[in-house]
Enzyme design. Sequence first.
Site, mmCIF file in Angstrom:
data_model
loop_
_atom_site.group_PDB
_atom_site.id
_atom_site.type_symbol
_atom_site.label_atom_id
_atom_site.label_comp_id
_atom_site.label_asym_id
_atom_site.label_seq_id
_atom_site.Cartn_x
_atom_site.Cartn_y
_atom_site.Cartn_z
ATOM 1 N N ASN A 141 36.533 38.653 43.048
ATOM 2 C CA ASN A 141 37.586 39.523 43.568
ATOM 3 C C ASN A 141 37.213 41.003 43.538
ATOM 4 O O ASN A 141 37.721 41.784 44.328
ATOM 5 C CB ASN A 141 38.894 39.298 42.801
ATOM 6 C CG ASN A 141 38.694 39.202 41.309
ATOM 7 O OD1 ASN A 141 37.923 38.375 40.822
ATOM 8 N ND2 ASN A 141 39.379 40.038 40.549
ATOM 9 N N CYS A 314 44.962 44.671 39.055
ATOM 10 C CA CYS A 314 46.043 44.045 39.812
ATOM 11 C C CYS A 314 47.123 43.485 38.888
ATOM 12 O O CYS A 314 48.195 43.142 39.339
ATOM 13 C CB CYS A 314 45.516 42.965 40.751
ATOM 14 S SG CYS A 314 44.785 41.569 39.940
HETATM 15 N N1 PLP Z 1 41.952 34.372 40.952
HETATM 16 C C1 PLP Z 1 41.439 35.422 41.622
HETATM 17 C C2 PLP Z 1 39.983 35.435 41.949
HETATM 18 C C3 PLP Z 1 42.266 36.483 41.988
HETATM 19 O O1 PLP Z 1 41.742 37.523 42.644
HETATM 20 C C4 PLP Z 1 43.634 36.442 41.639
HETATM 21 C C5 PLP Z 1 44.539 37.590 41.955
HETATM 22 O O2 PLP Z 1 44.159 38.723 41.888
HETATM 23 C C6 PLP Z 1 44.131 35.312 40.959
HETATM 24 C C7 PLP Z 1 43.254 34.307 40.622
HETATM 25 C C8 PLP Z 1 45.563 35.201 40.555
HETATM 26 O O3 PLP Z 1 46.362 34.770 41.646
HETATM 27 P P1 PLP Z 1 47.939 35.029 41.602
HETATM 28 O O4 PLP Z 1 48.136 36.488 41.795
HETATM 29 O O5 PLP Z 1 48.465 34.212 42.762
HETATM 30 O O6 PLP Z 1 48.437 34.526 40.306
#
Ligand code: PLP
Length: 370
Positions: A141, A314
């Site tokens: 990410n 985030c």
């Molecule tokens: N996995 C990755 C690689 C992410 O980038 C994110 C969110 O930033 C998540 C999991 C978490 O997802 P959610 O926001 O739907 O809980």
Amino acid sequence: MPKLAYLDYNATAPVRPEAIEAAANAMRQGGNPSSVHGLGRAARRLVEDARAQVAALAGTAPNAVVFTSGGTEANNLALRGCGRRTVLVSAIEHESVLSAPDDPVSVAATPAGQVDLANLESRLETVEGADTVVSIMAANNETGVIQPVLKAAEIARARGALVHCDAVQAAGRLDLEALFAAVDMMSLSAHKIGGPPGIGALVVREGIGLAPLNRGGGQERGRRAGTENVPGIAGFGVAAQLAGEEIERFGRLAALRDRLETEALAAKPGAVVFGQEQPRLANTACLANPGIRSETQIMALDLAGIAVSAGAACSSGKVTRSLVLTAMGVPPGLAECAIRVSLGLGTTAEEIDRFLEVWTGLSPRIGAAA
Ligand code: PLP
């Protein structure tokens, strides 16, 4: 104030009008999918139609899809519900993977930002493979670096381990069918593909037993208790279908991203792009402006109407030093000056120009790194 240049698609993508429409219609319609009367059956139909759309994105059968509250819950369900006592996670996983198991075994990352396959092999030698699950993300990410999931899965499976893949950043961007064919469980999240926030899915291979995280009703074939989020699911279904149709267009974002990086590096001696030499998601640039802390860059860009992120910001809004860059061996002083720019299909060349103008004009005097 100029129009907002939103360059933070990896945090969340703008919700598609079609997804808003589908969610609003589901809310207007009402009904509980477990009710046997007509309204209940209509709600069930919305859920099952969306399940088929999400399954199609993953290249599998609808029964494989378990709806969850998002990527975080999908990752937790996979790693805590699959019944394997040892959990191996790469050091560059999302926090929701790193923190899901009680006592994870960490697999190192290379300086280029990929999971270190030699380290995975040696870690697997120290554990009971048949009691192990290995979690490797599809694409990171923060850096966008695409991970060697197919090779990692081959190595893990040869030892009898289960394989989970966090494909949250890969949906609509990479071929999920090939990915899912190589693993046992795969996590998805709607808000990264223009669906509503608060809904996601764990896609599970036939025959993998999953213990639900919460006990209650038998929804989702006993794998996730609780009345389904029908509006969220309906919005997710539409977003999944549209995202699946856009993969090729998404690839073309690399031209804009590459121009951003080339011009940023040319204008700022000492600037660094992380993972640049690796295969990456076409939309993601992770770059450091040495001597200017991440939060200073983000605030200056925000004042100019440009939205970007840094590190693992985030979750709580606070900017912390990136665990991903730290795992890649980036010195702390440089990691603290990194930001992530992530584009989407709505991004324009003019927005990239605006970013470059502000970012290359930043001076260390307005925020010297410690
Ligand atoms: N996995 C990755 C690689 C992410 O980038 C994110 C969110 O930033 C998540 C999991 C978490 O997802 P959610 O926001 O739907 O809980």
